[in-house]
Design a protein around this motif. Structure first.
Motif, mmCIF file in Angstrom:
data_model
loop_
_atom_site.group_PDB
_atom_site.id
_atom_site.type_symbol
_atom_site.label_atom_id
_atom_site.label_comp_id
_atom_site.label_asym_id
_atom_site.label_seq_id
_atom_site.Cartn_x
_atom_site.Cartn_y
_atom_site.Cartn_z
ATOM 1 N N GLN A 89 23.782 -5.499 3.387
ATOM 2 C CA GLN A 89 22.687 -6.414 3.050
ATOM 3 C C GLN A 89 21.554 -5.615 2.430
ATOM 4 O O GLN A 89 21.383 -4.432 2.725
ATOM 5 N N GLU A 90 20.785 -6.300 1.616
ATOM 6 C CA GLU A 90 19.575 -5.681 1.086
ATOM 7 C C GLU A 90 18.378 -6.431 1.654
ATOM 8 O O GLU A 90 18.197 -7.616 1.388
ATOM 9 N N VAL A 91 17.610 -5.708 2.467
ATOM 10 C CA VAL A 91 16.383 -6.284 3.026
ATOM 11 C C VAL A 91 15.244 -5.606 2.271
ATOM 12 O O VAL A 91 15.159 -4.377 2.270
ATOM 13 N N SER A 92 14.396 -6.388 1.598
ATOM 14 C CA SER A 92 13.373 -5.729 0.780
ATOM 15 C C SER A 92 12.074 -6.517 0.771
ATOM 16 O O SER A 92 12.041 -7.700 1.127
ATOM 17 N N ILE A 93 11.027 -5.826 0.355
ATOM 18 C CA ILE A 93 9.740 -6.510 0.207
ATOM 19 C C ILE A 93 8.968 -5.894 -0.964
ATOM 20 O O ILE A 93 9.024 -4.665 -1.173
ATOM 21 N N ASP A 94 8.310 -6.742 -1.747
ATOM 22 C CA ASP A 94 7.410 -6.261 -2.809
ATOM 23 C C ASP A 94 6.039 -6.066 -2.191
ATOM 24 O O ASP A 94 5.587 -6.901 -1.422
ATOM 25 N N ILE A 95 5.400 -4.971 -2.554
ATOM 26 C CA ILE A 95 4.082 -4.706 -1.969
ATOM 27 C C ILE A 95 2.994 -5.237 -2.907
ATOM 28 O O ILE A 95 2.809 -4.716 -3.997
ATOM 29 N N ASN A 96 2.323 -6.263 -2.441
ATOM 30 C CA ASN A 96 1.257 -6.881 -3.242
ATOM 31 C C ASN A 96 -0.123 -6.661 -2.612
ATOM 32 O O ASN A 96 -0.994 -7.514 -2.712
ATOM 33 N N SER A 97 -0.274 -5.552 -1.921
ATOM 34 C CA SER A 97 -1.564 -5.290 -1.270
ATOM 35 C C SER A 97 -1.888 -3.810 -1.440
ATOM 36 O O SER A 97 -1.105 -3.055 -2.018
ATOM 37 N N LYS A 98 -3.012 -3.392 -0.848
ATOM 38 C CA LYS A 98 -3.423 -1.995 -0.992
ATOM 39 C C LYS A 98 -2.925 -1.131 0.163
ATOM 40 O O LYS A 98 -3.347 0.007 0.327
ATOM 41 N N ILE A 99 -2.028 -1.674 0.946
ATOM 42 C CA ILE A 99 -1.508 -0.949 2.119
ATOM 43 C C ILE A 99 -0.879 0.396 1.697
ATOM 44 O O ILE A 99 -0.237 0.485 0.651
ATOM 45 N N ASN A 100 -1.083 1.396 2.541
ATOM 46 C CA ASN A 100 -0.448 2.690 2.329
ATOM 47 C C ASN A 100 1.079 2.518 2.428
ATOM 48 O O ASN A 100 1.585 2.019 3.432
ATOM 49 N N LYS A 101 1.783 2.939 1.393
ATOM 50 C CA LYS A 101 3.234 2.679 1.339
ATOM 51 C C LYS A 101 4.001 3.381 2.465
ATOM 52 O O LYS A 101 4.970 2.856 2.990
ATOM 53 N N ASP A 102 3.542 4.610 2.800
ATOM 54 C CA ASP A 102 4.251 5.341 3.856
ATOM 55 C C ASP A 102 4.089 4.635 5.201
ATOM 56 O O ASP A 102 5.014 4.609 6.022
ATOM 57 N N GLU A 103 2.902 4.064 5.393
ATOM 58 C CA GLU A 103 2.657 3.326 6.640
ATOM 59 C C GLU A 103 3.584 2.110 6.711
ATOM 60 O O GLU A 103 4.209 1.826 7.738
ATOM 61 N N LEU A 104 3.679 1.415 5.584
ATOM 62 C CA LEU A 104 4.532 0.232 5.540
ATOM 63 C C LEU A 104 6.010 0.623 5.723
ATOM 64 O O LEU A 104 6.776 -0.089 6.370
ATOM 65 N N THR B 23 2.422 -9.896 6.243
ATOM 66 C CA THR B 23 0.964 -9.950 6.168
ATOM 67 C C THR B 23 0.423 -8.669 5.529
ATOM 68 O O THR B 23 -0.415 -8.708 4.633
ATOM 69 N N LEU B 24 0.949 -7.507 5.976
ATOM 70 C CA LEU B 24 0.463 -6.220 5.461
ATOM 71 C C LEU B 24 0.725 -6.063 3.962
ATOM 72 O O LEU B 24 -0.058 -5.444 3.251
ATOM 73 N N SER B 25 1.826 -6.619 3.483
ATOM 74 C CA SER B 25 2.171 -6.393 2.071
ATOM 75 C C SER B 25 1.853 -7.604 1.209
ATOM 76 O O SER B 25 2.085 -7.569 -0.006
ATOM 77 N N ASN B 26 1.359 -8.668 1.838
ATOM 78 C CA ASN B 26 0.987 -9.886 1.121
ATOM 79 C C ASN B 26 2.143 -10.406 0.254
ATOM 80 O O ASN B 26 1.985 -10.733 -0.913
ATOM 81 N N SER B 27 3.314 -10.437 0.866
ATOM 82 C CA SER B 27 4.473 -10.990 0.164
ATOM 83 C C SER B 27 5.571 -11.317 1.181
ATOM 84 O O SER B 27 5.398 -11.048 2.373
#
Ligand SMILES: [Zn+2]
Ligand SMILES: [Zn+2]
Length: 255
Positions: free
Chosen positions: A4-19, A80-84
């Motif tokens: 499976q591919e579980v994915s999310i687009d990051i549409n916020s200013k969140i630190n990518k490593d944190e996410l 919520t963190l990635s706004n997507s």
């Protein structure tokens, strides 16, 4: 198995490593809820996207209906963190003709077993000899299956030691084949609880690599001392089964 591919687009200013770390936790929760297999998924950051590729037993293993409270909470948190929104899609199979796992309406019995290379469920169906996804069982502990998965990794660690031969080989082999070892006791307790929860008889698979001088078929059950040799081995490959002690085993290849 399915990939499976579980994915999310990051549409916020969140630190990518944190996410990425939060995503990692989500995958741990998927593992504890029995929805993914083996904890060997690839996970990566691709520009503004985080992707993970877990293995599952069924095409629909990651359906919402199989989520537990931890999975749901973490999906919400990441969204919520990635706004997507998280997206899940099936991208492939490990074998062309893989059809999934046990589909029995009701299994005659279950077997708790694994080995050092397995990424199947540690529960095998006694009727079809296929893997039973853990999320099909009633929740075992804290909304998931952690104690069963912890027995599984203990067993796999012992199996790896005995396969590698040089460190703790005798000790690990005895953990796997002696009915009173810590490992067997832990597994037998789990079988009892699964049986209580499901009302389906649950056997512990006792590994057998013992040396026998006499005919192995006369060997009594190591738990109660009674006869446990199956006159005709069942449809798959088990030779011994004791309905008093709830253990199942095979002839030793070492005789
Ligand atoms: Zn089955
Ligand atoms: Zn017995």
């Amino acid at each position: 198995m399915f990939i499976q591919e579980v994915s999310i687009d990051i549409n916020s200013k969140i630190n990518k490593d944190e996410l990425f770390q939060e995503f990692n936790l989500l995958l741990s929760f998927y593992r504890d809820s029995g929805q993914t297999q083996g904890r060997i998924e690839s996970q990566y950051i691709d520009n503004n996207r985080i992707v993970s590729l877990p293995y599952t037993l069924e095409k629909k293993s990651l359906d919402k209906k199989n989520n537990n409270i931890y999975v749901n909470n973490w999906i919400k948190k990441i969204e919520t963190l990635s706004n997507s929104l998280i997206s899940i899609k099936t991208i492939g199979k490990t074998m062309e003709n893989y059809n999934g796992c046990c589909t029995c309406e009701k299994s005659d019995f279950f077997i708790l077993m694994t080995n050092y290379v397995s990424i199947d469920s540690p529960i095998t169906c006694g009727s079809c000899n296929q893997s039973v996804p853990l999320y099909r069982l009633p929740q075992y502990y804290d909304f998931g299956y952690m104690p069963i998965l912890s027995w599984e990794t203990n067993y796999q660690s012992c199996d790896r030691l005995q396969m590698n031969c040089e460190v703790g080989e005798r000790w690990s082999l005895n953990q796997m084949q002696e009915i009173n070892s810590q490992l067997s006791k832990q597994g037998i307790e789990i079988c009892k609880k699964i049986q209580e929860l499901t009302k389906i008889k649950t056997f512990y698979f006792l590994y057998n690599y013992k040396k026998y001088k006499a005919d192995q078929s006369d060997r009594p059950c190591p738990g109660c001392g009674k006869k446990w040799n199956l006159k005709t081995p069942n449809d798959y490959f088990y030779d011994f089964k004791c309905n008093n002690c709830n253990i199942i085993s095979t002839f030793s290849p070492n005789s």
